[in-house]
Design a protein around this motif. Structure first.
Motif, PDB file in Angstrom:
ATOM      1  N   UNK A  89      40.715  39.705  42.800  1.00 15.34           N
ATOM      2  CA  UNK A  89      41.017  38.341  42.362  1.00 15.34           C
ATOM      3  C   UNK A  89      40.703  37.303  43.428  1.00 15.34           C
ATOM      4  N   UNK A  90      40.181  37.742  44.580  1.00 15.85           N
ATOM      5  CA  UNK A  90      39.968  36.812  45.691  1.00 15.85           C
ATOM      6  C   UNK A  90      39.013  35.682  45.295  1.00 15.85           C
ATOM      7  N   UNK A  91      37.960  36.045  44.525  1.00 16.52           N
ATOM      8  CA  UNK A  91      36.967  35.053  44.136  1.00 16.52           C
ATOM      9  C   UNK A  91      37.600  34.006  43.205  1.00 16.52           C
ATOM     10  N   UNK A  92      38.437  34.529  42.297  1.00 19.03           N
ATOM     11  CA  UNK A  92      39.145  33.640  41.352  1.00 19.03           C
ATOM     12  C   UNK A  92      39.971  32.610  42.114  1.00 19.03           C
ATOM     13  N   UNK A  93      40.699  33.085  43.136  1.00 15.81           N
ATOM     14  CA  UNK A  93      41.592  32.149  43.844  1.00 15.81           C
ATOM     15  C   UNK A  93      40.776  31.191  44.718  1.00 15.81           C
ATOM     16  N   UNK A  94      39.608  31.648  45.227  1.00 12.47           N
ATOM     17  CA  UNK A  94      38.748  30.735  46.002  1.00 12.47           C
ATOM     18  C   UNK A  94      38.259  29.612  45.081  1.00 12.47           C
ATOM     19  N   UNK A  95      37.833  30.003  43.864  1.00  9.59           N
ATOM     20  CA  UNK A  95      37.333  29.018  42.914  1.00  9.59           C
ATOM     21  C   UNK A  95      38.434  28.024  42.569  1.00  9.59           C
ATOM     22  N   UNK A  96      39.656  28.517  42.367  1.00  6.44           N
ATOM     23  CA  UNK A  96      40.781  27.642  42.016  1.00  6.44           C
ATOM     24  C   UNK A  96      41.063  26.668  43.163  1.00  6.44           C
ATOM     25  N   UNK A  97      40.993  27.199  44.387  1.00  9.86           N
ATOM     26  CA  UNK A  97      41.268  26.351  45.560  1.00  9.86           C
ATOM     27  C   UNK A  97      40.221  25.233  45.654  1.00  9.86           C
ATOM     28  N   UNK A  98      38.942  25.637  45.427  1.00  9.08           N
ATOM     29  CA  UNK A  98      37.854  24.660  45.537  1.00  9.08           C
ATOM     30  C   UNK A  98      37.986  23.589  44.449  1.00  9.08           C
ATOM     31  N   UNK A  99      38.372  24.043  43.240  1.00 10.12           N
ATOM     32  CA  UNK A  99      38.515  23.080  42.141  1.00 10.12           C
ATOM     33  C   UNK A  99      39.563  22.012  42.466  1.00 10.12           C
ATOM     34  N   UNK A 100      40.568  22.405  43.228  1.00 10.23           N
ATOM     35  CA  UNK A 100      41.652  21.472  43.543  1.00 10.23           C
ATOM     36  C   UNK A 100      41.309  20.510  44.687  1.00 10.23           C
ATOM     37  N   UNK A 101      40.145  20.715  45.285  1.00 11.02           N
ATOM     38  CA  UNK A 101      39.806  19.878  46.454  1.00 11.02           C
ATOM     39  C   UNK A 101      39.276  18.523  45.998  1.00 11.02           C
ATOM     40  N   UNK A 102      39.502  17.549  46.811  1.00  9.83           N
ATOM     41  CA  UNK A 102      39.005  16.197  46.485  1.00  9.83           C
ATOM     42  C   UNK A 102      37.493  16.199  46.582  1.00  9.83           C
ATOM     43  N   UNK A 103      36.842  15.504  45.686  1.00  8.56           N
ATOM     44  CA  UNK A 103      35.379  15.375  45.707  1.00  8.56           C
ATOM     45  C   UNK A 103      34.667  16.464  44.927  1.00  8.56           C
ATOM     46  N   UNK A 104      35.423  17.450  44.417  1.00  3.54           N
ATOM     47  CA  UNK A 104      34.796  18.538  43.669  1.00  3.54           C
ATOM     48  C   UNK A 104      34.939  18.259  42.172  1.00  3.54           C
ATOM     49  N   UNK A 105      33.831  18.292  41.433  1.00  9.52           N
ATOM     50  CA  UNK A 105      33.936  18.045  39.990  1.00  9.52           C
ATOM     51  C   UNK A 105      34.016  19.361  39.197  1.00  9.52           C
ATOM     52  N   UNK A 106      33.339  20.407  39.666  1.00  4.35           N
ATOM     53  CA  UNK A 106      33.356  21.671  38.925  1.00  4.35           C
ATOM     54  C   UNK A 106      32.958  22.828  39.843  1.00  4.35           C
ATOM     55  N   UNK A 107      33.425  24.011  39.481  1.00  5.81           N
ATOM     56  CA  UNK A 107      33.025  25.229  40.218  1.00  5.81           C
ATOM     57  C   UNK A 107      32.556  26.255  39.185  1.00  5.81           C
ATOM     58  N   UNK A 108      31.378  26.767  39.378  1.00  3.58           N
ATOM     59  CA  UNK A 108      30.851  27.755  38.417  1.00  3.58           C
ATOM     60  C   UNK A 108      30.443  29.041  39.146  1.00  3.58           C
ATOM     61  N   UNK A 109      30.717  30.140  38.539  1.00  3.25           N
ATOM     62  CA  UNK A 109      30.184  31.399  39.081  1.00  3.25           C
ATOM     63  C   UNK A 109      30.093  32.413  37.964  1.00  3.25           C
ATOM     64  N   UNK A 110      29.156  33.351  38.106  1.00  2.00           N
ATOM     65  CA  UNK A 110      28.978  34.386  37.087  1.00  2.00           C
ATOM     66  C   UNK A 110      29.706  35.629  37.540  1.00  2.00           C
ATOM     67  N   UNK A 111      30.821  35.846  36.925  1.00  2.00           N
ATOM     68  CA  UNK A 111      31.581  36.991  37.373  1.00  2.00           C
ATOM     69  C   UNK A 111      31.801  38.000  36.248  1.00  2.00           C
ATOM     70  N   UNK A 112      31.994  37.461  35.072  1.00  2.00           N
ATOM     71  CA  UNK A 112      32.382  38.309  33.960  1.00  2.00           C
ATOM     72  C   UNK A 112      31.363  39.402  33.679  1.00  2.00           C
ATOM     73  N   UNK A 113      30.106  38.976  33.654  1.00  2.00           N
ATOM     74  CA  UNK A 113      29.083  39.973  33.297  1.00  2.00           C
ATOM     75  C   UNK A 113      28.905  41.022  34.383  1.00  2.00           C
ATOM     76  N   UNK A 114      29.166  40.627  35.622  1.00  2.00           N
ATOM     77  CA  UNK A 114      29.108  41.627  36.704  1.00  2.00           C
ATOM     78  C   UNK A 114      30.239  42.637  36.550  1.00  2.00           C
ATOM     79  N   UNK A 115      31.404  42.089  36.167  1.00  2.00           N
ATOM     80  CA  UNK A 115      32.550  42.984  35.968  1.00  2.00           C
ATOM     81  C   UNK A 115      32.270  43.943  34.821  1.00  2.00           C
ATOM     82  N   UNK A 116      31.648  43.403  33.769  1.00  2.00           N
ATOM     83  CA  UNK A 116      31.321  44.252  32.611  1.00  2.00           C
ATOM     84  C   UNK A 116      30.368  45.369  33.033  1.00  2.00           C
ATOM     85  N   UNK A 117      29.370  44.978  33.797  1.00  2.00           N
ATOM     86  CA  UNK A 117      28.381  45.964  34.244  1.00  2.00           C
ATOM     87  C   UNK A 117      29.055  47.056  35.079  1.00  2.00           C
ATOM     88  N   UNK A 118      30.000  46.592  35.913  1.00  2.00           N
ATOM     89  CA  UNK A 118      30.717  47.560  36.751  1.00  2.00           C
ATOM     90  C   UNK A 118      31.543  48.514  35.892  1.00  2.00           C
TER      91      UNK A 118
END
Lengths: 218, 297
Positions: free
Chosen positions: B137-166
């Motif tokens: 979940x580390x990536x999830x919490x990094x994304x959440x932290x970044x989203x909460x930062x001032x000056x950030x409008x959006x955070x995107x990453x492709x995680x779901x399909x990698x998890x599916x592949x795994x």
């Protein structure tokens, strides 16, 4: 050497192969065990080889009751007994030399000694020239001599033979008996089961007669 | 003594295998088939894992910045990214660079953006992640932290399909293990029957060994060694067939999917796994032989 007391072997409910049988064989003695077919000779030898357990009675060999041996002790005991059977019981896939050497191999005797002793004993039975032959390439008399060589290679204190001449003609039978006599002359105790009374008379040693599992008197 | 004993076991076992060569072939082929199927599953799993690792390495996290972001806020976001252990590399893509990239990637659409000052492409940070980044979940919490930062409008990453592949890779791995175990059991039972046949055909020999007082290990040893050798032969055959199958697959893939998939990227099993397969085959053979010989003595 052998003390048998009150030995009985019951098959099923009421078939006695041996019934209250007792006998004594002294150290260095040559004894014939005789009687008609079904008298219990083979059963007695099977008990002496720990192939079967008696129903009752004691069998003391070399001071130990062999009816109470644990499996590992049975192995050790059998290494001190040489056996010869009517059907020779040689391993067909091994040469004469290998068949004889086999008995030494299981004792962990060093290779060089195994070979030397095997050669000596084959020479003694007069088969050194057939060392590389396979059992089925030999005559019946020769096969029995190989079996005797195997029985002797460990220098056992006791040699048991069950109808060793049963498959041989009279001349060969006498030849084999002479080998047993020679074995006995070195101090080895020999117990030979045979129904051939003529042979016993010819060889001339004590004979114990079994009849219907009991010691026959007279 | 030990060496002499082993030499005796191997010598007798080789003779025994040759004597019963028809049934030997049967059990060797059965073991080989079981291990071949297991090997195929292992190879597919290993290749899927490698693929996931490669794609995870290329996986990017994009942090889109607001147009009115201040220099200090941008620097803060950059620091947050650089300081995170999941992030391997950070690159700033300015609005102008984003526009240039759009024009390069989609030249047909380029005229739609006529005013270079008023285009819709925001500035962003593109972060390359370490290969383990998609796990946990580390990536999830990094994304959440970044989203909460001032000056950030959006955070995107492709995680779901990698998890599916795994998950698929893990499923294939488990499936392979189950099928392999069932086949290995079948192979062990075949060895049991082949060794039982050998015991039966050599019962006189065994009786003689017992009568001369041979230790049980001395009687059983050659038969157990026969099982072990059958296992080793079967495993070697399986590995040979596997190598052949992989090279055929590479050839087919190179011809059929040229340009789409790099056929040379299909990898075989590592050397350690080869050793494991051989040891596994020997264990299967040994188990089968021990089962057959358990009644001796």
């Amino acid at each position: 050497m052998i003390e048998i007391e009150g030995l009985s072997k019951l098959y099923g409910r009421d078939v006695f192969a041996l019934e209250d049988f007792s006998m004594h064989v002294g150290k260095g003695e040559f004894v014939f065990l005789t009687g008609p077919s079904g008298a219990g000779k083979s059963t007695l030898l099977r008990i002496l080889l720990c192939q079967e357990a008696p129903t009752t009675g004691r069998v003391i060999v070399g001071g130990r009751d062999i009816t109470r041996l644990k499996p590992r002790e049975v192995q050790t005991y059998r290494r001190t007994v040489g056996f010869v059977f009517q059907d020779f019981k040689l391993i067909p896939g091994k040469t004469v030399f290998e068949n004889v050497m086999f008995a030494l191999r299981i004792l962990g005797v060093p290779d060089v000694q195994q070979r030397r002793r095997t050669f000596q004993v084959l020479k003694w039975v007069g088969l050194q020239h057939r060392a590389n032959a396979y059992p089925l390439e030999l005559s019946g008399g020769e096969q029995q001599r190989v079996a005797i060589a195997r029985a002797l290679v460990n220098e056992p204190a006791l040699v048991l033979a069950d109808e060793p001449t049963g498959n041989l003609d009279p001349d060969l039978a006498l030849e084999i008996m002479n080998l047993f006599r020679e074995i006995n002359s070195t101090g080895t105790t020999v117990l030979v089961a045979t129904h051939d009374r003529e042979l016993i008379r010819h060889v001339g040693h004590r004979a114990v007669t079994l009849d219907h599992g009991r010691l026959a008197i007279g | 003594m030990l060496f002499a004993g082993l030499r005796y076991f191997v010598g007798e076992a080789v003779t025994g295998l040759w004597r019963g060569r028809r049934s030997t072939v049967l059990s060797v082929v059965t073991i080989a088939a079981a291990l071949f199927v297991l090997g195929i599953f292992l190879t597919v799993t290993a290749n899927l894992d490698a693929l996931v690792a490669r794609w995870s390495e290329a996986a990017e996290l994009s942090v889109y910045l607001r147009d009115d972001v201040s220099l200090a806020e941008r620097a803060e976001v950059q620091r947050a990214l650089r300081g995170d252990p999941l992030v391997r590399e950070v690159q700033l893509v300015t609005r102008d660079e984003a526009l240039a990239r759009f024009r390069r990637d989609f030249p047909d659409l380029a005229p739609a953006v006529s005013n270079p000052q008023a285009h819709p492409f925001p500035a962003s940070f593109e972060a390359r992640l370490v290969s383990q980044a998609s796990e946990g979940d580390a990536l999830e919490s990094l994304a959440a932290r970044l989203r909460g930062m001032r000056g950030v409008s959006d955070v995107r990453y492709d995680r779901l399909w990698l998890q599916r592949l795994q998950s698929i890779a893990a499923l294939v791995g488990w499936g392979g293990a189950v099928v392999g175990a069932v086949l290995a059991l079948a192979a062990a039972l075949t060895v049991t029957n082949v060794v039982r046949l050998a015991l039966f055909s050599r019962r006189d020999e065994i009786q003689i060994m017992e009568l001369v007082g041979a230790p049980l290990s001395f009687i059983k040893g050659p038969f157990v060694m026969e099982g072990i050798l059958q296992g080793a032969l079967g495993a070697t055959l399986a590995l040979g067939a596997l190598a052949l199958a992989i090279s055929l697959a590479r050839g087919r893939l190179a011809a059929a999917a040229a340009g789409l998939i790099d056929a040379s990227s299909i990898v075989g099993l590592p050397a350690a796994t080869h050793v494991l397969v051989v040891v596994g085959g020997m264990a299967v053979g040994c188990l089968g032989a021990l089962l057959a010989a358990r009644r001796l003595g």
